[in-house]
Design an enzyme around this catalytic site. Structure first.
Site, short mmCIF file in Angstrom:
data_model
loop_
_atom_site.label_atom_id
_atom_site.label_comp_id
_atom_site.label_asym_id
_atom_site.label_seq_id
_atom_site.Cartn_x
_atom_site.Cartn_y
_atom_site.Cartn_z
N HIS A 1 -48.98 -66.33 64.61
CA HIS A 1 -47.89 -65.85 65.48
C HIS A 1 -48.29 -65.86 66.96
O HIS A 1 -47.45 -65.61 67.83
CB HIS A 1 -47.39 -64.47 65.02
CG HIS A 1 -48.19 -63.31 65.50
ND1 HIS A 1 -49.18 -62.71 64.75
CD2 HIS A 1 -48.14 -62.61 66.66
CE1 HIS A 1 -49.69 -61.70 65.43
NE2 HIS A 1 -49.08 -61.62 66.59
N ASP B 1 -49.87 -65.64 58.25
CA ASP B 1 -50.17 -65.51 59.69
C ASP B 1 -51.63 -65.87 59.96
O ASP B 1 -52.48 -64.99 60.18
CB ASP B 1 -49.86 -64.06 60.11
CG ASP B 1 -49.78 -63.93 61.62
OD1 ASP B 1 -49.82 -64.96 62.31
OD2 ASP B 1 -49.68 -62.79 62.10
N GLN C 1 -50.59 -54.78 70.68
CA GLN C 1 -50.25 -56.07 71.26
C GLN C 1 -51.43 -56.62 72.08
O GLN C 1 -51.99 -55.90 72.90
CB GLN C 1 -49.03 -55.89 72.17
CG GLN C 1 -48.33 -57.17 72.48
CD GLN C 1 -47.17 -56.95 73.43
OE1 GLN C 1 -46.69 -55.83 73.59
NE2 GLN C 1 -46.74 -58.02 74.06
N GLY C 2 -51.76 -57.86 71.83
CA GLY C 2 -52.91 -58.47 72.53
C GLY C 2 -54.16 -58.49 71.67
O GLY C 2 -55.12 -59.20 71.97
N ASP C 3 -54.17 -57.68 70.59
CA ASP C 3 -55.30 -57.70 69.65
C ASP C 3 -55.08 -58.73 68.56
O ASP C 3 -56.01 -59.09 67.83
CB ASP C 3 -55.48 -56.32 68.99
CG ASP C 3 -55.98 -55.27 69.97
OD1 ASP C 3 -56.85 -55.60 70.78
OD2 ASP C 3 -55.48 -54.13 69.92
N SER C 4 -53.82 -59.18 68.40
CA SER C 4 -53.48 -60.10 67.33
C SER C 4 -54.44 -61.28 67.28
O SER C 4 -54.88 -61.78 68.32
CB SER C 4 -52.07 -60.65 67.54
OG SER C 4 -51.15 -59.65 67.23
C1 4AZ Z 1 -48.87 -57.17 68.26
O1 4AZ Z 1 -47.77 -57.07 68.80
C2 4AZ Z 1 -49.33 -56.10 67.36
N1 4AZ Z 1 -50.55 -51.77 65.27
C3 4AZ Z 1 -50.57 -56.18 66.78
C4 4AZ Z 1 -50.98 -55.18 65.94
C5 4AZ Z 1 -50.19 -54.12 65.69
C6 4AZ Z 1 -48.95 -54.01 66.24
C7 4AZ Z 1 -48.52 -55.02 67.10
C8 4AZ Z 1 -50.67 -53.05 64.74
O2 4AZ Z 1 -49.59 -58.15 68.49
#
Ligand code: 4AZ
Length: 523
Positions: free
Chosen positions: A330, A376, A468-471
């Site tokens: 993603h 993913d 967000q940003g850790d994905s």
């Molecule tokens: C993101 O938006 C996202 N709390 C990544 C991890 C989590 C929520 C959002 C998990 O990339």
């Protein structure tokens, strides 16, 4: 030669010189011009400052012929001093003027230098300024074009950016569709897998998975098995006695087509199976786990990378080998499909967009779909090999049969937002210690959206989570060993750190054959 110079340089008639020097009554400056060169009596009527040519000479105004011999007096002004009637006397009569050619007069020298500087500096500065302005304009044009257009080099035309990597050919030679994110599934590409914390080898043949009997196993075979798994580095192996393993067994025949699996009927005569390590991985110096997210250093998580699109951090990722990075599908949304705009920053605790590696290919799972994120997962192949160091190391992949204990302690790292909805990324790499949450508990809050290809981790009371940003970043496990294995990929969740809404991760275990299939294909 100028007059002033002639004055000093002209040898005086010895008579005149003596006469001048011996006449103290002679005024310091005469309103009468002094001949440039003392004349002899043989040329009394010739104007004293004129050249001595015989014809075409106009006499100077009201000029008096200099006497052939002068009364003796103080030192005369130099013989060739300008002959004009209104000449102003020099400051000190009789003192020879400084030779400005040799720079003896600092004022004149300075003026000349200033005018020389002016002569060269002004045009040079102008040219530099023009070039700088052109460069700035060029950069601005490039930035604008880069943001709105793709340039087809073969057909020499611009196409709007949304037509780049949209699945339709817009440039001749399909140039706009060549270096884009690709959907692949090479799951059946590899016939090898590792069990038991990623070390005991199994090979697929004759419709089953076989343990490798150590009989006849050697370095060449170890390398061939590692190539099946997508590693090209020098492997290490050992033979282990495992009474609990009852087969089936096979040996390896190395043919021109690579590995051929030869079944062993009955038991393995040596009684040993092969344990293999294709790469030194999962090594760090941080066994400490601290509750709560906190700054950490890349040396503690040297497999962590930042995926950057056009200079901005978008996602995390992890190093699997010198060329291969694991991340989440993603991260590559429709608008971020252009491979050449991605970079991977390795080996730094803080985000830095200058020293990132270029990307050669990006693969996402064929079945990835944005809504449910069941697949993913993504792999990036770098253009050049990484050089491993204390801050750049690969993480280990788990064995295909890994079974994490309930509530297993895990670590997750990244530069993502530290507050839900907060606009800022963390400037320093963050780590958070969390625990495995059972899928059944997790699904009570997530309405059964957590599939077998996903896992849950976090803290049910909230507060410790990814955002967000850790994905795409790695969720790692080491248990009691010194070796860190990546068991999950940061994928999604309902908000960040909310009670009961723990983080959802792609299960690495579920995609080992997809990962190894690509790694093998990309060796
Ligand atoms: C993101 O938006 C996202 N709390 C990544 C991890 C989590 C929520 C959002 C998990 O990339």
């Amino acid at each position: 030669m100028s007059r002033g110079e002639g004055d000093i340089a002209s040898p005086l008639n010895s008579t005149g010189a003596n006469e001048r020097a011996s006449n103290p009554a002679q005024p310091a400056v005469s309103s009468q011009p002094v001949p440039a060169t003392p004349r002899t009596n043989a040329q009394p009527s010739r104007p004293n400052s004129a050249p001595s040519g015989p014809t075409g000479v106009t006499p100077g105004p009201a000029r008096t012929t200099a006497p052939a011999t002068r009364p003796s007096g103080p030192a005369q002004p130099p013989a060739s001093r300008p002959a004009g009637p209104t000449r102003t006397p020099g400051p000190v009569r009789g003192t020879p003027r400084p030779n400005t050619r040799t720079g003896a007069n600092p004022l004149v020298y300075k003026i000349r230098r200033v005018s020389a500087l002016r002569r060269y500096c002004v045009p040079v500065t102008t040219v530099v300024l023009i070039l700088a302005s052109l460069a700035v304009i060029g950069i601005l044009i490039k930035v604008v074009l880069d943001n709105y257009y793709f340039f087809c080099t073969k057909s020499f035309k611009f196409i709007p950016l949304d037509k780049w990597c949209d699945g339709t050919q817009d440039c001749s030679g399909n140039e706009d569709e060549l270096r884009c994110v690709q959907r692949v599934d090479y799951s059946n590409n590899s016939i090898a897998r590792l069990s038991e914390s990623g070390s005991i080898v199994q090979l697929y043949g004759y419709g089953r998975w076989n343990y490798i009997c150590s009989d006849g196993f050697d370095v060449a075979r170890a390398k061939a098995v590692c190539a099946e798994l997508g590693y090209s580095s020098n492997p290490t192996y050992s033979f282990v006695t495992r009474n609990d393993i009852i087969g089936p067994f096979s040996t390896i025949l190395l043919g021109s087509n690579g590995i051929e699996v030869i079944p062993v009927t009955g038991t393995c005569s040596s009684g040993n199976v092969v344990s293999l390590s294709c790469i030194t991985c999962g090594v760090n110096h941080d066994k400490q786990r601290i509750i709560g997210g906190q700054d950490t250093s890349i040396e503690h998580y040297p497999w962590q990378v930042s995926l950057q699109y056009m200079g901005s951090h978008i996602c995390g990722g992890s190093i699997l080998n010198r060329r291969i990075i694991l991340s989440a599908a993603h991260c590559f949304q429709m608008s971020d499909q252009q491979v050449d705009r991605w970079r991977v920053q390795c080996g730094r605790s803080t985000l830095n967009y200058l020293f990132a590696s270029e990307v050669d290919k990006i693969y996402i799972h064929t079945l990835y779909n944005l809504d449910l994120k069941p697949y993913d997962i993504a792999i990036l192949k770098l253009k050049t090999d990484l050089t491993f160091s204390d801050s750049i190391q690969p993480v280990c992949l788990p064995g295909f049969d890994i079974s994490l204990p309930d509530n297993a302690p895990l670590s997750v790292t990244g530069w993502g937002h530290t507050v839900e909805g907060g606009g800022n990324l963390a400037s320093t790499l963050q780590k958070v210690a969390i625990n495995l949450i059972s899928r059944s508990v997790c699904n009570q809050e997530y309405y059964n959206q957590v599939l077998d290809t996903m896992m849950c981790a976090g803290r049910l009371s909230g507060g410790l989570d990814t955002c967000q940003g850790d994905s795409g970043g790695p969720l790692v496990y080491s248990g009691d060993t010194a070796r860190w294995e990546q068991v999950g990929i940061v994928s999604w969740g309902d908000g960040c750190g909310r009670p009961l809404k723990v983080g959802i991760y792609t299960s690495v275990q579920a995609f080992l054959s997809w990962i190894c299939g690509i790694m093998k294909a990309e060796l």
